[in-house]
Design a protein around this motif. Structure first.
Motif, short mmCIF file in Angstrom:
data_model
loop_
_atom_site.label_atom_id
_atom_site.label_comp_id
_atom_site.label_asym_id
_atom_site.label_seq_id
_atom_site.Cartn_x
_atom_site.Cartn_y
_atom_site.Cartn_z
N TYR A 19 -14.96 6.84 -10.71
CA TYR A 19 -13.58 6.17 -10.31
C TYR A 19 -13.14 7.07 -9.05
O TYR A 19 -13.57 8.33 -8.84
N ALA A 20 -11.97 6.56 -8.52
CA ALA A 20 -11.63 7.13 -7.37
C ALA A 20 -10.07 7.59 -7.82
O ALA A 20 -9.28 6.85 -8.32
N PRO A 21 -9.57 8.64 -7.46
CA PRO A 21 -8.14 9.17 -7.75
C PRO A 21 -7.13 8.28 -7.12
O PRO A 21 -7.14 7.82 -6.06
N LYS A 22 -6.02 8.04 -7.83
CA LYS A 22 -5.07 7.10 -7.39
C LYS A 22 -4.24 7.70 -6.05
O LYS A 22 -3.62 7.09 -5.24
N GLU A 23 -4.49 8.92 -6.11
CA GLU A 23 -3.75 9.65 -4.94
C GLU A 23 -4.14 9.17 -3.45
O GLU A 23 -3.57 9.40 -2.55
N TRP A 24 -5.43 8.64 -3.36
CA TRP A 24 -5.71 8.04 -2.24
C TRP A 24 -5.11 6.95 -1.61
O TRP A 24 -4.66 6.68 -0.54
N LEU A 25 -4.58 6.05 -2.69
CA LEU A 25 -3.67 4.99 -2.11
C LEU A 25 -2.42 5.28 -2.17
O LEU A 25 -1.51 4.74 -1.18
N LEU A 26 -1.69 6.32 -2.92
CA LEU A 26 -0.58 6.80 -2.75
C LEU A 26 -0.15 7.28 -1.34
O LEU A 26 0.85 7.25 -0.75
N THR A 27 -1.15 8.19 -0.95
CA THR A 27 -1.04 8.97 0.43
C THR A 27 -1.14 7.93 1.51
O THR A 27 -0.35 7.80 2.39
N TYR A 28 -2.05 6.86 1.44
CA TYR A 28 -1.90 5.67 2.20
C TYR A 28 -0.53 5.12 2.40
O TYR A 28 0.01 4.82 3.55
N VAL A 29 -0.01 4.78 1.19
CA VAL A 29 1.24 4.05 0.97
C VAL A 29 2.53 4.84 1.61
O VAL A 29 3.22 4.47 2.59
N ASN A 30 2.42 6.10 1.31
CA ASN A 30 3.50 7.16 1.74
C ASN A 30 3.37 7.33 3.46
O ASN A 30 4.34 7.44 4.23
N GLU A 31 2.04 7.12 4.07
CA GLU A 31 1.98 7.12 5.33
C GLU A 31 2.43 6.03 5.93
O GLU A 31 3.26 6.13 7.14
N LEU A 32 2.33 4.78 5.50
CA LEU A 32 2.98 3.65 5.71
C LEU A 32 4.49 3.87 5.78
O LEU A 32 5.33 3.41 6.85
N LEU A 33 5.02 4.35 4.74
CA LEU A 33 6.52 4.39 4.36
C LEU A 33 7.20 5.39 5.57
O LEU A 33 8.33 5.10 5.64
N ALA A 34 6.41 6.23 6.02
CA ALA A 34 6.98 7.38 6.89
C ALA A 34 6.90 6.63 8.34
O ALA A 34 7.68 7.16 9.04
N LEU A 35 6.32 5.47 8.57
CA LEU A 35 6.47 4.72 9.82
C LEU A 35 7.57 3.86 9.91
O LEU A 35 8.17 3.33 8.83
N PRO A 36 8.21 3.75 11.10
CA PRO A 36 9.25 2.82 11.19
C PRO A 36 8.66 1.30 10.97
O PRO A 36 7.44 1.08 11.27
N PRO A 37 9.37 0.65 10.34
CA PRO A 37 8.75 -0.81 10.01
C PRO A 37 8.17 -1.71 11.12
O PRO A 37 6.98 -2.23 10.84
N ASN A 38 8.65 -1.42 12.26
CA ASN A 38 7.92 -2.10 13.50
C ASN A 38 6.48 -1.49 13.85
O ASN A 38 5.92 -1.90 14.69
N ALA A 39 6.33 -0.08 13.36
CA ALA A 39 5.02 0.61 13.81
C ALA A 39 4.07 0.39 12.61
O ALA A 39 2.81 1.18 12.95
N ARG A 40 4.26 -0.25 11.51
CA ARG A 40 3.42 -0.20 10.41
C ARG A 40 2.04 -1.26 10.58
O ARG A 40 1.17 -0.97 9.96
N GLY A 41 2.39 -1.99 11.43
CA GLY A 41 1.25 -3.11 11.71
C GLY A 41 0.96 -4.10 10.57
O GLY A 41 0.10 -4.77 10.42
N VAL A 42 1.99 -4.20 9.80
CA VAL A 42 2.01 -5.22 8.60
C VAL A 42 3.25 -6.07 8.76
O VAL A 42 4.23 -5.46 9.01
#
Length: 87
Positions: A19-42
């Motif tokens: 299995y993979a640790p959930k922290e990999w996804l949480l780190t990705y989410v935190n990186e997205l949340l740290a960006l301004p909404p218009n810089a997230r690419g989603v």
């Protein structure tokens, strides 16, 4: 690109460790949340995270998947620039 690295890394860890640790996804989410909404690419962060969570489901343990569902449900609004605990 970062999302691809996270997904491939989780898949690789799951293949070799079971299995993979959930922290990999949480780190990705935190990186997205740290960006301004218009810089997230989603365009729709909630939909993006829902889809990403579904993609990682086969690679995380059941308890960690349930924890991810819980932690992401408690995540701040898509426009907030805060973080989700990774441990």
């Amino acid at each position: 690109m970062r999302r691809t690295v996270m997904l491939e890394g989780m898949q690789l860890l799951a293949r070799h460790l079971g299995y993979a640790p959930k922290e990999w996804l949480l780190t990705y989410v935190n990186e997205l949340l740290a960006l301004p909404p218009n810089a997230r690419g989603v365009s729709d962060l909630h939909e993006h995270l829902t889809q990403t969570l579904a993609e990682v489901k086969p690679w995380v343990s059941v308890p960690e998947y349930l924890a991810l569902e819980n932690e992401l449900a408690l995540a701040p609004s898509p426009t907030a620039a805060t973080t989700i605990p990774t441990s």
